[in-house]
Motif scaffolding. Structure first.
Motif, short mmCIF file in Angstrom:
data_model
loop_
_atom_site.label_atom_id
_atom_site.label_comp_id
_atom_site.label_asym_id
_atom_site.label_seq_id
_atom_site.Cartn_x
_atom_site.Cartn_y
_atom_site.Cartn_z
N ALA A 1 0.80 -1.06 -0.48
CA ALA A 1 -0.35 -0.10 -0.16
C ALA A 1 1.22 1.60 0.22
CB ALA A 1 -1.12 -0.25 0.63
N TYR B 1 0.97 1.37 -5.82
CA TYR B 1 -0.77 1.41 -5.92
C TYR B 1 -1.25 2.69 -5.39
CZ TYR B 1 -4.16 -0.03 -1.98
OH TYR B 1 -5.86 -0.07 -2.36
N GLU B 2 0.36 4.32 -4.66
CA GLU B 2 -0.73 5.03 -4.94
C GLU B 2 -1.01 6.03 -6.06
OE1 GLU B 2 3.14 6.60 -2.85
OE2 GLU B 2 2.43 5.98 -0.89
N GLU C 1 -4.40 3.81 -6.76
CA GLU C 1 -5.28 4.72 -6.11
C GLU C 1 -6.06 6.38 -6.45
OE1 GLU C 1 -7.58 3.32 -3.69
OE2 GLU C 1 -6.92 1.84 -3.99
N GLU C 2 -4.86 7.16 -6.68
CA GLU C 2 -4.50 8.88 -6.44
C GLU C 2 -5.86 8.64 -8.48
OE1 GLU C 2 -0.96 10.11 -7.53
OE2 GLU C 2 -1.28 9.97 -5.10
N LYS D 1 -7.58 5.87 -9.62
CA LYS D 1 -8.95 5.38 -9.47
C LYS D 1 -9.81 6.73 -8.70
CE LYS D 1 -10.41 2.55 -6.00
NZ LYS D 1 -10.07 0.92 -4.25
N GLU D 2 -8.99 6.92 -7.75
CA GLU D 2 -10.34 8.43 -7.47
C GLU D 2 -10.33 9.21 -8.42
OE1 GLU D 2 -9.67 11.76 -3.90
OE2 GLU D 2 -8.74 9.85 -3.62
N TYR E 1 -6.05 5.78 -15.55
CA TYR E 1 -6.31 4.61 -14.27
C TYR E 1 -5.82 3.09 -15.15
CZ TYR E 1 -9.26 1.06 -12.48
OH TYR E 1 -9.87 -0.03 -11.19
#
Length: 124
Positions: free
Chosen positions: A20, A25-26, A29-30, A32-33, A88
């Protein structure tokens, strides 16, 4: 020396936490957001899902046509060509590659593909 189940679970938690904190991974996540917060991307996703459902229903009833397939493919191509969605998908691919490398490292000392087969049943 024997390793207890609780020690393995603790190592698994540490591995998850370490993953994580990786840039891959970061980035995922960014990205995806960003997709979740982009109204155009959300509209595109909804359209692809609607067309996919329409195609599946037509296929199940024996009425699917090449036009159904082409409409779905065009919608997917349009969605994937959006910069936010392309980022993404690229971030997802990079994370998947990293996780596959972790899987290989875990599986190396075992006689089984940890991520692919360890949890599954018999394979013919």
């Amino acid at each position: 020396m024997s390793t207890s189940v609780s020690q393995l679970e603790e190592l698994g938690t540490e591995l998850g936490e370490a993953i994580a904190e990786t840039p891959a991974y970061e980035r995922f996540e960014e990205a995806k957001e960003a997709v979740q917060n982009d109204p155009d991307a959300q509209e595109g996703i909804a359209e692809v899902e609607r067309l996919r459902d329409e195609f599946m229903a037509a296929r199940d009833s024996g009425q699917a046509t090449q036009e159904h397939v082409e409409k779905l493919q065009r919608a997917q191509n349009d969605l994937h060509s959006m910069p936010v969605m392309a980022e993404y998908l690229n971030a997802q691919e990079a994370l998947q590659s990293q996780l596959e490398a972790v899987n290989r490292a875990i599986s190396a000392p075992l006689a089984v593909d940890f991520g692919g087969e360890a949890g599954g049943c018999c394979h013919d």
